[in-house]
Design an enzyme around this catalytic site. Structure first.
Site, PDB file in Angstrom:
ATOM      1  CD  GLU A 114      25.250  -6.138  44.113  1.00  0.00           C
ATOM      2  OE1 GLU A 114      24.663  -5.129  42.998  1.00  0.00           O
ATOM      3  OE2 GLU A 114      25.637  -6.774  43.021  1.00  0.00           O
ATOM      4  CE1 TYR A 126      14.900  -9.641  48.242  1.00  0.00           C
ATOM      5  CE2 TYR A 126      16.805  -8.807  49.443  1.00  0.00           C
ATOM      6  CZ  TYR A 126      15.382  -8.126  48.722  1.00  0.00           C
ATOM      7  OH  TYR A 126      15.271  -7.009  47.779  1.00  0.00           O
TER       8      TYR A 126
HETATM    9  C1  LIG Z   1      11.971  -5.152  51.621  1.00  0.00           C
HETATM   10  C2  LIG Z   1      10.423  -4.233  51.519  1.00  0.00           C
HETATM   11  C3  LIG Z   1      10.101  -4.614  49.660  1.00  0.00           C
HETATM   12  C4  LIG Z   1       9.550  -5.413  51.848  1.00  0.00           C
HETATM   13  O1  LIG Z   1       8.046  -5.473  51.496  1.00  0.00           O
HETATM   14  P1  LIG Z   1       7.157  -5.635  52.475  1.00  0.00           P
HETATM   15  O2  LIG Z   1       5.954  -5.608  51.530  1.00  0.00           O
HETATM   16  O3  LIG Z   1       6.223  -5.195  53.271  1.00  0.00           O
HETATM   17  O4  LIG Z   1       7.025  -7.328  52.422  1.00  0.00           O
HETATM   18  P2  LIG Z   1       6.283  -8.847  53.113  1.00  0.00           P
HETATM   19  O5  LIG Z   1       4.885  -7.847  53.613  1.00  0.00           O
HETATM   20  O6  LIG Z   1       6.541  -9.345  52.380  1.00  0.00           O
HETATM   21  O7  LIG Z   1       7.413  -9.016  54.837  1.00  0.00           O
HETATM   22  C5  LIG Z   1       8.130  -8.095  55.238  1.00  0.00           C
HETATM   23  C6  LIG Z   1       7.394  -7.955  57.038  1.00  0.00           C
HETATM   24  O8  LIG Z   1       6.407  -8.194  56.817  1.00  0.00           O
HETATM   25  C7  LIG Z   1       5.810  -9.558  57.614  1.00  0.00           C
HETATM   26  N1  LIG Z   1       4.159  -9.860  57.077  1.00  0.00           N
HETATM   27  C8  LIG Z   1       4.033 -10.343  55.906  1.00  0.00           C
HETATM   28  N2  LIG Z   1       3.244 -10.789  56.287  1.00  0.00           N
HETATM   29  C9  LIG Z   1       2.203 -10.390  56.953  1.00  0.00           C
HETATM   30  C10 LIG Z   1       1.167 -10.287  58.030  1.00  0.00           C
HETATM   31  N3  LIG Z   1      -0.125 -10.487  57.114  1.00  0.00           N
HETATM   32  N4  LIG Z   1       0.756  -9.563  58.965  1.00  0.00           N
HETATM   33  C11 LIG Z   1       2.144  -8.815  59.106  1.00  0.00           C
HETATM   34  N5  LIG Z   1       3.136  -9.221  59.278  1.00  0.00           N
HETATM   35  C12 LIG Z   1       3.209  -9.403  58.550  1.00  0.00           C
HETATM   36  C13 LIG Z   1       7.031 -10.375  57.853  1.00  0.00           C
HETATM   37  O9  LIG Z   1       6.600 -11.977  58.420  1.00  0.00           O
HETATM   38  C14 LIG Z   1       7.641  -9.533  57.581  1.00  0.00           C
HETATM   39  O10 LIG Z   1       8.705  -9.721  58.515  1.00  0.00           O
HETATM   40  P3  LIG Z   1      10.364  -9.250  58.688  1.00  0.00           P
HETATM   41  O11 LIG Z   1      10.521  -8.700  57.582  1.00  0.00           O
HETATM   42  O12 LIG Z   1      10.194  -8.506  60.228  1.00  0.00           O
HETATM   43  O13 LIG Z   1      10.601 -10.677  59.201  1.00  0.00           O
HETATM   44  C15 LIG Z   1       9.823  -3.234  51.756  1.00  0.00           C
HETATM   45  O14 LIG Z   1      10.074  -3.019  53.155  1.00  0.00           O
HETATM   46  C16 LIG Z   1      10.551  -2.215  50.368  1.00  0.00           C
HETATM   47  O15 LIG Z   1      10.165  -1.719  49.682  1.00  0.00           O
HETATM   48  N6  LIG Z   1      11.023  -1.444  50.869  1.00  0.00           N
HETATM   49  C17 LIG Z   1      12.065  -0.660  50.874  1.00  0.00           C
HETATM   50  C18 LIG Z   1      12.245  -0.912  49.690  1.00  0.00           C
HETATM   51  C19 LIG Z   1      13.962  -1.745  50.196  1.00  0.00           C
HETATM   52  O16 LIG Z   1      14.677  -1.724  51.051  1.00  0.00           O
HETATM   53  N7  LIG Z   1      13.979  -2.837  49.140  1.00  0.00           N
HETATM   54  C20 LIG Z   1      14.799  -4.152  49.328  1.00  0.00           C
HETATM   55  C21 LIG Z   1      16.340  -3.404  48.569  1.00  0.00           C
HETATM   56  S1  LIG Z   1      16.414  -3.494  46.698  1.00  0.00           S
END
Ligand SMILES: CC(C)(COP(=O)(O)OP(=O)(O)OC[C@H]1O[C@@H](n2cnc3c(N)ncnc32)[C@H](O)[C@@H]1OP(=O)(O)O)[C@@H](O)C(=O)NCCC(=O)NCCS
Length: 159
Positions: A114, A126
């Site tokens: 969710e 996701y």
């Molecule tokens: C959701 C969450 C876990 C994602 O974590 P993250 O480590 O930033 O995820 P990723 O880096 O794998 O991917 C996120 C973005 O970074 C980009 N990315 C991944 N590797 C990259 C890199 N080497 N350089 C630049 N961008 C990159 C991805 O393309 C992605 O872009 P998009 O979202 O625009 O499609 C993080 O934003 C978070 O902790 N949010 C707060 C808590 C939350 O909302 N959790 C989910 C609900 S339970």
């Protein structure tokens, strides 16, 4: 020992009890109903039911974590968080990849989650992993300030 490579010189491995305090701090910084150290310790204590994975460096400084809940052939993604300064480097994807890989050796066939429908970066992540929207829960998800938001229910079939 289970260990998965991750970007930025980090790796992913199962959480241990000593992580619980750090994980509680990280969870509380992101969510209104932050989990306590005891909550997280309870998850860590039952790795078959609630596998928990941390993304960390060689000195175990934690950048993010993910918790799943497994029941029969289904798993639920209970939470995934990457600390703000570590975001957008592929760590969220690395945590998901590790969890999916670990589930290969279990009877789990599908995963649910969710997510706040306004949480675009989580939803994009996701979708890249094959999750599809299968429902909505109005006013379900408490935002950081306590306001209720609509949650999307998403499902992914494991290969
Ligand atoms: C959701 C969450 C876990 C994602 O974590 P993250 O480590 O930033 O995820 P990723 O880096 O794998 O991917 C996120 C973005 O970074 C980009 N990315 C991944 N590797 C990259 C890199 N080497 N350089 C630049 N961008 C990159 C991805 O393309 C992605 O872009 P998009 O979202 O625009 O499609 C993080 O934003 C978070 O902790 N949010 C707060 C808590 C939350 O909302 N959790 C989910 C609900 S339970």
């Amino acid at each position: 020992m289970k260990i998965w490579m991750a970007p930025a010189g980090l790796h992913v491995e199962p959480g241990i009890m000593a992580d619980a305090k750090h994980l509680a701090r990280l969870h509380g910084s992101a969510f209104f109903h932050g989990w306590s150290e005891a909550d997280l310790g309870a998850y860590i204590a039952t790795p078959d039911k609630t596998p928990l994975y941390v993304a960390c460096d060689a000195r175990r400084r934690i950048a993010g974590f993910m918790v799943l809940q497994v029941a029969g052939d289904e798993a639920e993604l209970l939470s995934i968080i990457v600390a703000p300064k570590w975001r957008a480097r592929g760590l969220g994807a690395a945590l998901l990849r590790a969890g999916f890989d670990d589930l290969q050796t279990t009877p789990v066939e599908r995963m649910f989650l969710e997510v706040d429908e306004a949480n675009g970066s989580a939803i994009a992540l996701y979708r890249r992993f094959g999750f599809k929207e299968v429902g909505k829960r109005e006013g379900y998800y408490p935002l950081k300030d306590g306001t209720p938001a609509t949650a999307l229910v998403m499902r992914c079939e494991l290969d």
